[in-house]
Structures are given as structure tokens and as C-alpha cells.
Write a protein that holds these residues in place. Sequence first.
Motif, mmCIF file in Angstrom:
data_model
loop_
_atom_site.group_PDB
_atom_site.id
_atom_site.type_symbol
_atom_site.label_atom_id
_atom_site.label_comp_id
_atom_site.label_asym_id
_atom_site.label_seq_id
_atom_site.Cartn_x
_atom_site.Cartn_y
_atom_site.Cartn_z
ATOM 1 N N VAL A 21 36.299 27.584 34.925
ATOM 2 C CA VAL A 21 36.866 27.138 33.436
ATOM 3 C C VAL A 21 35.242 27.846 32.861
ATOM 4 C CG1 VAL A 21 35.802 25.386 31.784
ATOM 5 C CG2 VAL A 21 36.916 25.177 33.320
ATOM 6 N N ALA A 22 34.233 27.675 33.847
ATOM 7 C CA ALA A 22 32.679 28.062 33.282
ATOM 8 C C ALA A 22 32.996 30.006 33.721
ATOM 9 C CB ALA A 22 31.618 28.104 34.135
ATOM 10 N N THR A 23 33.900 30.270 34.839
ATOM 11 C CA THR A 23 34.014 31.393 35.027
ATOM 12 C C THR A 23 34.810 32.097 34.023
ATOM 13 O OG1 THR A 23 33.353 31.284 37.460
ATOM 14 C CG2 THR A 23 34.256 33.467 36.756
ATOM 15 N N GLN A 24 35.722 31.974 33.798
ATOM 16 C CA GLN A 24 36.960 32.071 33.027
ATOM 17 C C GLN A 24 36.311 32.302 31.231
ATOM 18 O OE1 GLN A 24 40.509 29.640 32.652
ATOM 19 N NE2 GLN A 24 41.231 30.971 30.508
ATOM 20 N N LEU A 25 35.607 30.612 30.995
ATOM 21 C CA LEU A 25 34.970 31.314 29.845
ATOM 22 C C LEU A 25 33.768 32.413 29.647
ATOM 23 C CD1 LEU A 25 34.232 27.041 29.107
ATOM 24 C CD2 LEU A 25 35.873 28.908 27.871
ATOM 25 N N LEU A 26 33.129 33.180 30.761
ATOM 26 C CA LEU A 26 32.297 34.012 30.993
ATOM 27 C C LEU A 26 32.607 35.179 30.429
ATOM 28 C CD1 LEU A 26 29.321 35.802 31.163
ATOM 29 C CD2 LEU A 26 30.245 34.266 34.069
ATOM 30 N N LEU A 27 33.721 35.375 31.469
ATOM 31 C CA LEU A 27 34.926 36.723 31.012
ATOM 32 C C LEU A 27 35.514 37.001 29.842
ATOM 33 C CD1 LEU A 27 35.998 36.651 34.998
ATOM 34 C CD2 LEU A 27 33.678 37.883 34.309
ATOM 35 N N GLU A 28 35.744 35.987 29.221
ATOM 36 C CA GLU A 28 35.996 35.828 28.089
ATOM 37 C C GLU A 28 35.746 36.283 27.192
ATOM 38 O OE1 GLU A 28 38.692 32.742 27.753
ATOM 39 O OE2 GLU A 28 40.632 32.625 28.360
ATOM 40 N N ASP A 29 34.189 35.943 27.070
ATOM 41 C CA ASP A 29 33.505 36.822 26.397
ATOM 42 C C ASP A 29 32.988 37.696 26.431
ATOM 43 O OD1 ASP A 29 31.695 33.010 26.629
ATOM 44 O OD2 ASP A 29 33.092 33.913 25.265
ATOM 45 N N GLY A 31 34.785 40.455 27.195
ATOM 46 C CA GLY A 31 35.744 40.961 26.165
ATOM 47 C C GLY A 31 37.671 40.535 28.103
ATOM 48 N N TYR A 32 37.326 40.453 28.760
ATOM 49 C CA TYR A 32 38.813 40.249 29.329
ATOM 50 C C TYR A 32 39.420 39.580 28.977
ATOM 51 C CZ TYR A 32 34.989 43.332 32.662
ATOM 52 O OH TYR A 32 34.112 43.636 32.575
ATOM 53 N N ASN A 33 40.975 39.569 29.613
ATOM 54 C CA ASN A 33 42.414 38.300 29.465
ATOM 55 C C ASN A 33 42.175 38.195 30.974
ATOM 56 O OD1 ASN A 33 42.957 39.631 27.143
ATOM 57 N ND2 ASN A 33 43.895 41.701 28.396
ATOM 58 N N VAL A 34 41.847 36.745 30.682
ATOM 59 C CA VAL A 34 41.743 35.461 31.765
ATOM 60 C C VAL A 34 42.938 34.720 32.083
ATOM 61 C CG1 VAL A 34 40.124 34.165 33.190
ATOM 62 C CG2 VAL A 34 38.988 36.407 31.828
ATOM 63 N N ILE A 35 43.671 34.699 33.070
ATOM 64 C CA ILE A 35 43.894 33.812 33.340
ATOM 65 C C ILE A 35 43.895 32.280 34.467
ATOM 66 C CG2 ILE A 35 47.088 32.997 34.341
ATOM 67 C CD1 ILE A 35 47.574 35.211 32.642
ATOM 68 N N SER A 36 43.918 31.417 34.827
ATOM 69 C CA SER A 36 43.226 30.920 35.535
ATOM 70 C C SER A 36 44.600 29.362 36.698
ATOM 71 C CB SER A 36 42.266 29.451 35.517
ATOM 72 O OG SER A 36 42.388 28.599 34.879
ATOM 73 N N ALA A 37 43.509 29.550 37.831
ATOM 74 C CA ALA A 37 44.805 28.868 38.436
ATOM 75 C C ALA A 37 43.810 27.989 39.744
ATOM 76 C CB ALA A 37 45.601 29.262 39.164
ATOM 77 N N ASP A 38 44.376 26.270 39.174
ATOM 78 C CA ASP A 38 43.507 24.824 39.909
ATOM 79 C C ASP A 38 43.794 24.999 41.546
ATOM 80 O OD1 ASP A 38 45.481 21.655 38.329
ATOM 81 O OD2 ASP A 38 46.519 23.660 39.463
ATOM 82 N N CYS A 39 45.200 25.374 42.292
ATOM 83 C CA CYS A 39 45.106 25.413 43.607
ATOM 84 C C CYS A 39 45.505 26.495 43.651
ATOM 85 C CB CYS A 39 45.980 24.433 43.900
ATOM 86 S SG CYS A 39 47.623 24.511 42.897
ATOM 87 N N GLY A 40 45.791 26.982 45.501
ATOM 88 C CA GLY A 40 45.971 28.011 46.219
ATOM 89 C C GLY A 40 47.362 28.270 45.938
ATOM 90 N N GLU A 41 48.163 27.028 45.578
ATOM 91 C CA GLU A 41 50.087 27.170 45.532
ATOM 92 C C GLU A 41 50.201 27.696 44.642
ATOM 93 O OE1 GLU A 41 52.030 23.643 46.785
ATOM 94 O OE2 GLU A 41 54.042 24.578 45.330
ATOM 95 N N LYS A 42 48.997 27.526 43.262
ATOM 96 C CA LYS A 42 49.725 28.448 41.695
ATOM 97 C C LYS A 42 49.531 29.799 41.828
ATOM 98 C CE LYS A 42 49.517 26.406 36.806
ATOM 99 N NZ LYS A 42 48.644 25.820 35.905
ATOM 100 N N GLY A 43 48.326 29.693 42.346
ATOM 101 C CA GLY A 43 47.459 31.598 42.557
ATOM 102 C C GLY A 43 48.743 32.161 43.016
ATOM 103 N N ILE A 44 48.997 32.360 43.760
ATOM 104 C CA ILE A 44 50.352 32.262 44.954
ATOM 105 C C ILE A 44 51.398 32.521 43.739
ATOM 106 C CG2 ILE A 44 52.358 33.021 46.335
ATOM 107 C CD1 ILE A 44 50.438 30.858 48.942
ATOM 108 N N GLU A 45 51.413 31.884 43.081
ATOM 109 C CA GLU A 45 52.733 31.903 41.874
ATOM 110 C C GLU A 45 52.607 32.879 41.191
ATOM 111 O OE1 GLU A 45 54.292 28.355 40.113
ATOM 112 O OE2 GLU A 45 55.290 28.342 39.316
ATOM 113 N N ILE A 46 51.441 32.481 40.620
ATOM 114 C CA ILE A 46 50.767 33.507 39.258
ATOM 115 C C ILE A 46 51.052 34.901 39.803
ATOM 116 C CG2 ILE A 46 49.369 33.637 37.728
ATOM 117 C CD1 ILE A 46 48.769 30.522 37.176
ATOM 118 N N GLY A 47 49.676 34.476 40.531
ATOM 119 C CA GLY A 47 49.771 36.587 41.461
ATOM 120 C C GLY A 47 50.451 37.223 42.048
ATOM 121 N N ALA A 48 52.188 36.912 41.951
ATOM 122 C CA ALA A 48 52.885 37.563 42.189
ATOM 123 C C ALA A 48 53.847 37.656 41.497
ATOM 124 C CB ALA A 48 53.995 36.343 43.653
ATOM 125 N N SER A 49 53.613 37.615 40.263
ATOM 126 C CA SER A 49 54.772 37.258 39.240
ATOM 127 C C SER A 49 54.070 38.185 38.151
ATOM 128 C CB SER A 49 54.598 35.392 37.620
ATOM 129 O OG SER A 49 53.176 35.746 37.383
#
Length: 493
Positions: A21-29, A31-49
Motif C-alpha cells: 500500500v505504501a509503495t502504491q501511494l508513493l508512486l501514485e503521488d 503521477g504513475y498509474n499503479v495496480i497491485s496484487a497481494d499474492c503471486g497467483e494474482k500477480g501472474i493473472e494481472i501481469g499476463a492480461s
Amino acid sequence: MSVEIKENNILIVDDEKGIRVATQLLLEDEGYNVISADCGEKGIEIGASKEFDIAIIDLKMPDVEGIEVLSNIKSNFPNTICFITTAFASYDTAIEATRKGAFGYIPKPFTPEELIYNIEQGLKQRNLLLEAERLRKEKEEKLLEIANEKSRLSTIIKTINDGVLVINLNGQLSYFNYAALRYLNISDFKIGDKILDKMPEQIINLYQKITSAEKFLIKTFTTQIDILPNNELCIEAALTPIANPDGSLAGVVIILSNITQFKKIELIKSQFVSMVAHELKTPLSAVQGFLNIILDDSLKLNEEKKKEYLQRSLIRLKSLCDLVNDLLDISRMEIKSKQREIVDVIINDVIDSTVNFLEIELKKKKISVDKNIQESLPPIKADYNEISRIFINLLSNAIKYNKDEGAIYITSHQENNFIIIKIRDTGIGIKPEEKEKLFNEFYRAKNEKTRNISGTGLGLSIVKKIVESYFGKIEVDSVYGYGTTITIKLPIN
């Protein structure tokens, strides 16, 4: 003040909510567009989409390892720049991550400045990759002129992280980039210079081996070189022969890679294993010695003496168990396998409970406790057992290293978004040269006043890891012979 929209898409894959959460808030501040995943499986799903510009992936996650997430993302989108974040890097995992396509490591805990700098460097590399991809497609479609292609290739090589040198058969420099200057710690050279006499001996020997062979093969030779002492700069040089169109040898290309961090990790690993072996050997040898004496019938020990040796053996075995438990705790924290139960923790209640828990030890040395605690402090979100472990370790040290009939002073108050706790003792204090090593694993100050004080040397290291895992800070102020003050800053949110 409006935020500049940078239109770069960043994916964060991290099972630790606070860091994610802290990393996402920092990068959004930023000016970057940020999406986060709370586990490896979800990261694979989002990263491959969809294709992201940057992916920040935690190395150790409970469901899927960060290396697997990295591999999946790179197989779908090779131009996505991936960073691995970890607090427990190793040389082997670093090499594996690099082979899988990781652009770099971001050690935890990292500062906002370190993160932003790495993101900016990654985006530069991303732009270079996209530019190279665009040029490749353009060339296929329009057959770009050779001169322009060479110019663009030169630009790309000059901006990559690895150093590049090309040396002809006369030992003259035919090509280089600026990274090569930095890695060889050479202030300046230019095309056409006789460069061999400025090279490290290991590179010279491999160059001569390649150029003096009767028949050369396109084979790469590597060597590791310490450019600066004390592991300040270590490089790996890979030398490969270059062939002319007719098959004869034209020269040698040298690729220089910075392996300083990998060497440091390797050294730390070796030192850690050595320290653990030493710390385990000492109590085991003592117990073995006591048992051998008890079992030696020729010594004719009375029952009282045997009981004394058995009691001393139990003390040694207890210290051994404490050491093993501390090592397990450090290991769990490093790989994030320790489960947390996050609740509202009232710091003042933890302090009172710890003082009561250590009441017998306080009475043994007739040590008084003076508490100056601000009332109605807000709770912090944390695991109660971890916060309790902090104060048990710190107050135990304040008792062990205190003088008889000494005192411990405890204060706590709120300052902005932090709870500030100070624990001051009237003990033996710490020498200035020992202060920097205080939180190192297995470090214990050794002098005439600490000779008979037992401990594993891991307590303060564990305290520091717990505090920093909650984005807090711990500081030490001490005067040798007069006492020590430990200051802890824990964020409320």
C-alpha cells in the motif's frame, strides 16, 4: 498544485500489505498509474492480461515464488521491466532472477528516493527496449540505412548498464561505452589508445590466451576481478573473440558486469554460517565436557558436584535453545513466513505488562523503574506478540547490563504520526566503536564488564527487524560507563 500524469503503468506484486500500500501511494503521488496484487497467483493473472511498463515483484511469497511471477510476466511481455524486491537476497537467487530477465534488485527496506530512482532507471531501459523494438520493425518494413542503424545501436550500447570494450589484435581500443570507464575505475581513454597496459592482469591474460591461440573458437572466457579493495567494486569480465568475414580473428569484445552486491551477499552468507557454527559449538562443547566428567568413574564425584555440573549443563542447553529459537525467528522474518495477527496494540499496556513480567529480575538487582508515559496514546496496528518481543528484549538488556541498585527510565509520547518510546538505563554503556555494530547478528560487546553476561547476540537484531518491518526506526545513544538510551519510533498508521 497539480500532479504531472506520467502515463506509465506499474504493477506491484507483494503479499505484505504495509509495503504494498505504501509503495502504491508513493508512486501514485508521483503521477504513475499503479495496480497491485497481494499474492503471486494474482500477480501472474494481472501481469499476463496486459503489458505494464514496470513490475515490482516480492521474491518470497507464500503461494507463488517471485521468480515464477517474473518468468510468467517476461514470457508474455518481454519488454516489461521487472524488479525483484527482497530483504534476504542471495547470490544464487540473484543470478536466477537475472537469467529470467530481472532488470535489478531493490533491497528491503528501501527509501522513497531509492524506489523512485530505480523506477526512473527502469523506465529509461524500457524506453530503450521499445525504441529498439520499433527500430527492428522499421528495418523489416523500410530497410533502414546501415549508417543510421549503427548510430542507433551505438546509442543503445552506450546507455546499457554493462561495460563494453572492443580491442583489436594490436591491443588498440576500437569501441567502448561509459559504463566500462566506471567499472574499470579509469578516468579517461579514447578510440585508438593502446589500452592493454591499463587493464587488470586477469583481463590481459585472457586477451593474450585468445589472440595467441593457433586456432580460435567463438568461446567466452570469464573472470572475476576486485577493482577496489574491501568489496567496494567487483566486476565480472567476459571476453569473446570477434571473427572477420573470412573467419580470421579480428579482435576481442569484453563485457564488464558489476557483481559487487552479489559478492557482498556471498561474503555475508559465509560469515553468517561461520558465526552460527561457532555459537552452536561453544555450548555443546561445554555440555559434552560436563557430561564426560560426570561419567568418569575415576574422578569419584559426590552427588552435590554432579548436580552442579548437570545444572550448568542445563544453563548451557537453555542458551543453545534460545539461540536456535532466535535463528528461527530471524529466518521467518527474512522469508516472511511468520504469520501475523494484526490488532490494535496499546503501547502503554505492553510496557506495563513487560515490567510486571520482569519483576523478579528487577528485584534481584534492586533496579527501580521510573515510567513517564503519556496517557491516552492512540493504538498502533501490529502483531501484539512482536511488539511485546521488542520490549522484553530491550528491558531484559536494560536489566542485564545495568548496575546493582540502578534505574531504568521509560518514557512514551505521541509526536505527529509516531509513538516515541525511550528506554534509558544507568548501566555499563557502549563504547563509540561498538555502537555501529550493536544491531549486527551475533554481535555482543566484549569487555571486562560483560564477560559474565549471557546472551545469543541476536536479540537487538530481531528488535531492529521487527521495528523496521512496521516502517519504524530505532536509535541508540550511549556513554560508556554511564548508561544507554534506546529510542523507538513506531508509526500510528
